[in-house]
Design a protein around this motif. Structure first.
Motif, mmCIF file in Angstrom:
data_model
loop_
_atom_site.group_PDB
_atom_site.id
_atom_site.type_symbol
_atom_site.label_atom_id
_atom_site.label_comp_id
_atom_site.label_asym_id
_atom_site.label_seq_id
_atom_site.Cartn_x
_atom_site.Cartn_y
_atom_site.Cartn_z
ATOM 1 N N VAL A 1 59.555 34.266 82.843
ATOM 2 C CA VAL A 1 60.719 33.801 82.077
ATOM 3 C C VAL A 1 61.955 34.608 82.490
ATOM 4 C CG1 VAL A 1 61.698 33.532 79.761
ATOM 5 C CG2 VAL A 1 59.268 33.058 80.160
ATOM 6 N N MET A 2 61.770 35.917 82.687
ATOM 7 C CA MET A 2 62.886 36.737 83.163
ATOM 8 C C MET A 2 63.358 36.241 84.542
ATOM 9 S SD MET A 2 61.680 40.571 82.006
ATOM 10 C CE MET A 2 60.901 40.821 80.397
ATOM 11 N N GLN B 1 63.135 33.236 85.670
ATOM 12 C CA GLN B 1 63.848 31.962 85.482
ATOM 13 C C GLN B 1 65.287 32.197 85.034
ATOM 14 O OE1 GLN B 1 60.534 30.225 82.842
ATOM 15 N NE2 GLN B 1 61.477 28.391 83.676
ATOM 16 N N ILE B 2 65.457 33.145 84.130
ATOM 17 C CA ILE B 2 66.810 33.430 83.627
ATOM 18 C C ILE B 2 67.666 33.997 84.752
ATOM 19 C CG2 ILE B 2 68.104 34.938 82.058
ATOM 20 C CD1 ILE B 2 65.709 34.581 80.084
ATOM 21 N N ARG C 1 53.334 27.353 78.029
ATOM 22 C CA ARG C 1 52.965 28.745 78.288
ATOM 23 C C ARG C 1 53.097 29.549 76.992
ATOM 24 N NH1 ARG C 1 56.992 30.760 82.717
ATOM 25 N NH2 ARG C 1 58.220 29.056 81.848
ATOM 26 N N TYR D 1 64.513 42.187 80.661
ATOM 27 C CA TYR D 1 65.400 41.458 79.753
ATOM 28 C C TYR D 1 64.814 41.397 78.339
ATOM 29 C CZ TYR D 1 67.101 39.831 84.329
ATOM 30 O OH TYR D 1 67.555 39.763 85.619
ATOM 31 N N THR E 1 67.248 25.672 81.426
ATOM 32 C CA THR E 1 66.218 26.327 82.231
ATOM 33 C C THR E 1 64.884 26.394 81.506
ATOM 34 O OG1 THR E 1 67.883 27.731 83.194
ATOM 35 C CG2 THR E 1 65.618 28.498 83.376
ATOM 36 N N LEU E 2 64.935 26.760 80.239
ATOM 37 C CA LEU E 2 63.681 26.987 79.510
ATOM 38 C C LEU E 2 63.149 25.714 78.865
ATOM 39 C CD1 LEU E 2 64.242 30.510 77.918
ATOM 40 C CD2 LEU E 2 63.129 29.889 80.064
#
Lengths: 459, 459
Positions: free
Chosen positions: A435-436, A438-439, B173, B188, B442-443
């Protein structure tokens, strides 16, 4: 010294002599206080405004030039090392205190302001800024590494103390991360997304932080213990008792010995807690009497008080000099510093197992910690010419981090990832690591913002 | 009642009778406590584990079915209204307290646990969970709206009190947002990215929160003032003095009148502060004496103490019933609730200008607030059949929010954006709003996670 690669000519047009390719200045900006291999940037820029930072970023974006933000270079995990070259953006000229809001208990400053500078500026008021990472650091750098320090146990880390940020994004947009209200439920918490991002998502150019009223009374004390376990139990019971202790720091016997030698003191060379109490005069008296009792019941040997201001300053000066005192234990040595943080319930066990390993190794390796938070540091002092000693320190560091992770702790409590903890981040976070990534890919699609830091595969 | 659209048959296979299309249950899940128009979901799911939530999300992702997470439905900005239909994921069966860590002062719970449930569970310990939004709410919902409440001035909001989360992402996920260490500089801050995201980035399924030790002594008091300005100045000076006040709540004369009628009390119908002090017995005595002096110097009329526990509970019960007391001011009315938050330095001015407008309107519109944070609420009581009254309340709400934004405040201090504050988010955040959109895209690239909430153009 690497040869500097070419840099966009627009940068020179924009900044004139505030862009330098001077070898010595580049070299100075290629490392922090750690022993991570230095890599100088290809040029160093000294912007003076948000808009200039934004222009620099836009120019670099057009030329795919990496950007590395730089505060004081006082961090220890290689976050400013220009491993892919590019332009170092030194925020040192953006060091104006923009406003102090007495009624709101906050300060709005440019990112290059240091915590010493801010507190000096506040000296004539009854306010102070709490976060205290030890050495001199800029507020932008402290926000970027999510710094904390000795009084985080009472006042919180940068995570809790940054109210808002101005950030220049990878495409040159300038954003404010929030309003100036103390709390808000209006959308995603961008402030805390950039706090701790180590410049990989954007450059922090302005910071608004909380201030606190200076307490009416302060007292400090040290207390030696026969064992680290006794000291840590004292801390746990203190925290559990709800006492708003301002500082509680552990130095092991190696650290105390170093401090004694360096600062000409003669504390007993045994695990020792440094305490500070703040509040009203009666509150401080109450707190300290209570903690003294807790220490005593855990085998604390004797409280040694530093009641007047001079004594107190001497005591905390000695603590703050501990890093240099430790370095002096082995003149000519280089240091490898690590910090981990675990739930307080696991701290005694974590430190105990770590100490057994340190005792079995030949390197001087003092341990000290912000134990009220579950956070401790170890400094390995190694012969700069010995690859064996480096390998040994790295092996021990890996063991310490793995132990912390196994105890549901973190690979770094306050130093940041930089390049030093890159390998551990995917292990610590599992799927959340992606996820990091992706950001990062969304906010910095060209991967130009401090590339190669924090996230391993981001270049 | 909308006709339910078809839903993926795999959901029925997965959940059996824990998936319902019952009209009454759908209707119940289509609104919160606000007057925003209800939209029922097409089905309501009652998962019992992280893995089941993940399976639901994966199935919905394959069928492009919207997902709306649901706690207790006690919010007030329409965050659970299923404006695009889809599946409501009710976390109510995920209500287990997984562990209480006494030494670490934290609790690890499933998202459906309420704050009342947690505090009842803690009743036999010396610990408590601090965040107190008034009505009953789940910790997952409170995390999602970044809730706060009466004692945030001392203990912080959910932002400060959530230590980590388990989140099911839009692709199914399951992530943990951090370790259990009290602080970390490792990557992050995903915890705070999901706190306040109102389910638009994922579904929070587990929450770890800080606990605090119950204070040894508590005292409470109310103090009436001739004007709101006097009351607010008392609060500002209290905060500035560094007194760790636990609660300080303002009720205007309309609210006090409502509380008197509803709870059979006879407080003077004038702007009134409710105080709570916590600490050691001497600390509480010191704090309260000091604040009494501040109040007196600002024209406070007389402290009325609630010293024993029964009196104290009665006093705060009256405060906590204020919402229902206000509703009762106009039987049969519907309410439009708003909350804003400004820097404390602007609070007197902001409330003063707001009150002048409220006094000039014909709608009953009591004001009350968590003024130590700069946060206040207004309830407009409107005839459900009068579009004019609704338009008037909306006009005033817009004025209040615009005033708060002009004072560098926020459009919502603690209620969240939901659908009620959608229009204001781009105004408040400017360019930063687009960063929120980027993160959302994105998420949640299909825009299935609570679509249409928080970010206006996200569907």
């Amino acid at each position: 010294m690497n040869a500097a690669r070419s840099i966009p000519s627009e940068l020179i047009e924009l900044l004139g002599n505030r862009l330098t390719r001077d070898a010595a200045i580049r070299e100075e900006h290629g490392s922090d206080e750690s022993s991570h291999t230095s890599h100088p940037p290809d040029a160093v820029a000294f912007p003076e405004s948000n808009e200039e930072v934004a222009e620099i970023v836009k120019i670099c974006a057009r030329h795919a030039t990496p950007i590395v933000p730089f505060g004081k270079g006082s961090a220890v995990e290689g976050g400013v090392v220009a491993i892919h070259g590019g332009v170092c953006v030194d925020l040192g000229r953006m060091n104006r205190i923009l406003s102090i809001n007495h009624e709101d208990l906050d300060a709005y400053v440019q990112a290059g302001v240091t915590q010493f500078q801010l507190n000096e500026h506040l000296a004539e008021t009854n306010l102070f800024f709490s976060v205290d990472p030890g050495g001199e650091a800029t507020l932008g750098g402290m926000a970027s590494t999510r710094a904390s320090g000795t009084n985080t146990v009472r006042y919180g880390a940068m995570r809790e103390n940054v109210l808002r940020l101005t950030v220049v994004l990878a495409d040159g947009r300038i954003i404010r991360t929030s309003s100036r209200a103390r709390k808000s439920s209006a959308g995603y918490d961008l402030t805390r997304l950039f706090v701790g991002a180590e410049g990989t998502l954007g450059i922090i150019t302005e910071v608004t932080v909380r201030l606190y009223r200076r307490p009416d009374a302060i007292s400090a004390a040290i207390c030696p213990f026969n064992s680290i376990g006794d000291a840590v139990r004292t801390v746990i019971e203190t925290i559990q008792s709800g006492i708003p202790i301002a500082r509680v720091e552990l130095l092991d016997e190696v650290s105390i010995d170093a401090v004694n030698r360096y600062s000409g003191l003669n504390y007993a060379a045994t695990p020792t807690l440094f305490f500070e109490f703040q509040g009203s005069p009666t509150g401080v008296a109450e707190q300290s009497a209570f903690v003294e009792k807790i220490a005593h019941s855990n085998g604390g040997l004797a409280f040694q008080w530093a009641t007047d201001e001079a004594d107190r300053k001497r005591l905390w000066y000695a603590r703050h000099q501990a890093y240099y005192a430790m370095l002096a234990l082995r003149p000519g040595a280089r240091s490898l510093t690590t910090d981990v943080c675990v739930p307080v319930s696991r701290l005694a066990e974590c430190i105990g197992e770590t100490k057994r390993e340190l005792d079995a190794c030949s390197l001087p390796s003092p341990l000290l910690g912000h134990v009220g938070d579950g956070n401790f540091h170890i400094l390995f002092l190694i012969d700069p010419n010995s690859s064996e000693e480096l390998a040994e320190a790295e092996r021990l560091n890996r063991r310490i981090v793995e132990r912390a992770l196994a105890m549901d702790g973190t690979c770094t409590g306050e130093h940041g990832v930089g390049i030093g903890k890159l390998d551990f981040l995917p292990i610590e976070h599992g799927e959340a690591f992606h996820v990091m990534q992706q950001i990062k890919a969304t906010l910095d699609p060209q991967n130009l913002m401090n590339p190669g830091k924090v996230l391993k595969h981001s270049r």
